[in-house]
Motif scaffolding. Structure first.
Motif, PDB file in Angstrom:
ATOM      1  N   GLN A 424      16.026   6.181   8.296  1.00  0.00           N
ATOM      2  CA  GLN A 424      15.929   7.018   7.101  1.00  0.00           C
ATOM      3  C   GLN A 424      16.901   8.198   7.178  1.00  0.00           C
ATOM      4  O   GLN A 424      17.579   8.527   6.192  1.00  0.00           O
ATOM      5  CB  GLN A 424      14.497   7.520   6.930  1.00  0.00           C
ATOM      6  N   GLN A 425      16.986   8.832   8.340  1.00  0.00           N
ATOM      7  CA  GLN A 425      17.912   9.952   8.500  1.00  0.00           C
ATOM      8  C   GLN A 425      19.363   9.492   8.382  1.00  0.00           C
ATOM      9  O   GLN A 425      20.200  10.183   7.792  1.00  0.00           O
ATOM     10  CB  GLN A 425      17.667  10.626   9.847  1.00  0.00           C
ATOM     11  N   LEU A 426      19.651   8.320   8.931  1.00  0.00           N
ATOM     12  CA  LEU A 426      20.994   7.770   8.807  1.00  0.00           C
ATOM     13  C   LEU A 426      21.329   7.496   7.347  1.00  0.00           C
ATOM     14  O   LEU A 426      22.440   7.809   6.879  1.00  0.00           O
ATOM     15  CB  LEU A 426      21.096   6.482   9.626  1.00  0.00           C
ATOM     16  N   ALA A 427      20.382   6.904   6.616  1.00  0.00           N
ATOM     17  CA  ALA A 427      20.608   6.611   5.199  1.00  0.00           C
ATOM     18  C   ALA A 427      20.871   7.884   4.408  1.00  0.00           C
ATOM     19  O   ALA A 427      21.737   7.911   3.524  1.00  0.00           O
ATOM     20  CB  ALA A 427      19.411   5.860   4.626  1.00  0.00           C
ATOM     21  N   GLU A 428      20.140   8.950   4.700  1.00  0.00           N
ATOM     22  CA  GLU A 428      20.357  10.219   4.008  1.00  0.00           C
ATOM     23  C   GLU A 428      21.757  10.765   4.305  1.00  0.00           C
ATOM     24  O   GLU A 428      22.442  11.268   3.414  1.00  0.00           O
ATOM     25  CB  GLU A 428      19.286  11.234   4.413  1.00  0.00           C
ATOM     26  N   HIS A 429      22.179  10.657   5.534  1.00  0.00           N
ATOM     27  CA  HIS A 429      23.510  11.124   5.919  1.00  0.00           C
ATOM     28  C   HIS A 429      24.595  10.354   5.166  1.00  0.00           C
ATOM     29  O   HIS A 429      25.532  10.944   4.607  1.00  0.00           O
ATOM     30  CB  HIS A 429      23.714  10.956   7.430  1.00  0.00           C
ATOM     31  N   LEU A 430      24.467   9.052   5.118  1.00  0.00           N
ATOM     32  CA  LEU A 430      25.478   8.236   4.451  1.00  0.00           C
ATOM     33  C   LEU A 430      25.414   8.397   2.946  1.00  0.00           C
ATOM     34  O   LEU A 430      26.463   8.401   2.269  1.00  0.00           O
ATOM     35  CB  LEU A 430      25.279   6.762   4.822  1.00  0.00           C
ATOM     36  N   LYS A 431      24.231   8.571   2.407  1.00  0.00           N
ATOM     37  CA  LYS A 431      24.064   8.715   0.956  1.00  0.00           C
ATOM     38  C   LYS A 431      24.665  10.017   0.453  1.00  0.00           C
ATOM     39  O   LYS A 431      25.355  10.044  -0.564  1.00  0.00           O
ATOM     40  CB  LYS A 431      22.581   8.651   0.602  1.00  0.00           C
TER      41      LYS A 431
END
Length: 436
Positions: A424-431
């Protein structure tokens, strides 16, 4: 192939007081009572080329002949007591004339209750699958804005495609239970029939309770490897062949190509990427939903959705592979698979995960823990859009791997649920960077 006279002879088992009529453009023949109510439906025969499909859906010992063989379903409406023995008579007469085997005649499947909000199907067979009739029910019910609720005894399991089709309210798998009456086979919520539908039983505070039968079952020692990915074909030409990305994934993770493909269960066609492409092209611009299965010795099943996108043709694929307690899933092969999909098939993204679940990939009516992420791969287009420096430096304790123009993020070994938080944290970073 059952000939017309054999079908007529089978239908004559109903006697003189029933009428025959074709529905669904002749794909189904119905026997109806004198007042017009349907008693028995006989589906158009399906030629099955894929070994193990009868055993996967009906259990070992079903007595299916060697492939290829014709499969048809004689379905009784449980709304009328005379329908079940009539269905058995029709099936028995067909096999008397044509040979083959009959699966227990007392089992039937029909839309048994239809209210203003819900269509209820009663089913009692080892595995309730997404066959052609059930696919049509799912489509029709959704188009009408109704809920689909399948009611079964506790020994019944769902096939993975049907479980996927039932995901999300208001659809439910309703399991009969001697202690609480009924419960939801996917969530465990105790249910009751109220205002024409099955709904959760709630206490004064509005909280739902969970059936003991749902939580008491021991967790499976078997595991399932789940690989969900999207590929995009930006150059749409007459030479485009779909299904090759799925074939590459299957081979990389199992050592063999898919055994068969089709649009419903049982999966009846031998694997052919070209035939798959021809069907999708024929149905375009409407989306095409497909299934694929593996050989019986290595249970594997995939769902694929082919759609037209603004910049090409997309394939959204979920491949699930089953492993026994003494078998080791090929986790090390996921990174090399991601590289192949990036270099040869236009990978957009890939999420690999591991879960505790039955090796045969069927879904029992008790709690199963969700899958735990293993890795995530971001394709070249999104990496290019946000910039490689940002993509390869997330603010997390990760070691991204560059796969040419794409980036692969290992998240764990499938044993620590904390991987969901990291994902989830990775997705937020990429988003965030993609939107900026």
């Amino acid at each position: 192939m059952p000939d017309s006279w054999s079908i007529v002879a089978g239908l004559y088992a109903g006697g003189p007081d029933v009428e025959a009529a074709g529905v669904n453009d002749g794909a189904v023949v119905q026997l109806r009572a004198v007042d017009g109510r349907p008693l028995v439906s006989l589906e158009a025969p399906l030629l099955v080329h894929v070994p193990g499909e009868a055993e996967r859906l009906l259990g070992d010992g079903v007595g299916a002949p060697p492939v290829p063989y014709w499969w048809t379903e004689v379905r009784a409406s449980t709304a009328l007591p005379e329908a079940v023995p009539l269905a058995g008579s029709v099936a028995g007469r067909l096999t008397t004339l044509l040979g083959g085997a009959v699966w227990p005649a007392e089992a039937g499947l029909a839309v048994d209750v239809l209210t203003d909000s819900t269509a209820v199907v009663l089913a009692d067979r080892p595995v309730v699958a997404l066959n052609a009739w059930m696919s049509e029910i799912v489509r029709t019910v959704a188009a009408a804005g109704l809920a689909l609720q399948i009611v079964t005894p506790p020994h019944v399991r769902l096939s993975l495609p049907l479980r996927t089709a039932l995901t999300g309210a208001p659809n439910r798998w309703v399991v009969q239970d001697p202690d609480c009456g009924y419960y939801d086979g996917l969530s465990g919520a105790v249910l009751h029939w109220q205002d024409g539908t099955f709904t959760p039983v709630r206490d004064e505070a509005g909280a739902a309770s969970v059936a003991a039968a749902f939580t008491e079952a021991a967790p499976a020692a078997e595991r399932q490897l789940v690989v969900a990915f999207r590929v995009l074909h930006e150059e749409v030409t007459d030479d485009l062949v779909l299904g090759r990305a799925l074939g590459a994934a299957w081979t990389a993770l199992t050592g063999a190509a898919p055994a068969g493909w089709g649009t419903a269960e049982p999966v009846n066609l031998a694997w052919s990427a070209q035939q798959l492409t021809d069907l999708a092209r024929e149905r375009s611009p409407e989306p095409t939903h497909l299934l694929a299965v593996g050989a019986p010795e290595r249970p594997a099943l995939a769902t694929s959705r082919v759609t037209r996108a603004e910049n090409g043709v997309a394939e959204d694929i979920t491949l699930t592979i089953g492993y026994g307690e003494d078998e080791t899933p090929p986790l090390d092969a996921v990174e090399s698979l991601a590289r192949t999909l990036v270099e040869e098939h236009g990978l957009v993204s890939l999420l690999a995960s591991l879960r505790r679940g039955r090796r045969d990939l069927t879904v029992p009516p008790h709690f199963e823990a969700p899958p735990i992420p293993l890795s995530f791969t971001l394709g070249a287009a999104d990496v290019r859009r946000m910039g490689l420096p940002h993509a390869r430096r997330p603010p997390l304790d990760l070691r991204p791997v560059e796969l040419g123009p794409a980036v692969h993020y290992p998240l764990g070994d499938g044993t620590d649920a904390q991987a969901w938080t990291v994902l989830q944290q990775l997705a937020e970073h990429l988003k965030v960077n993609a939107e900026s």
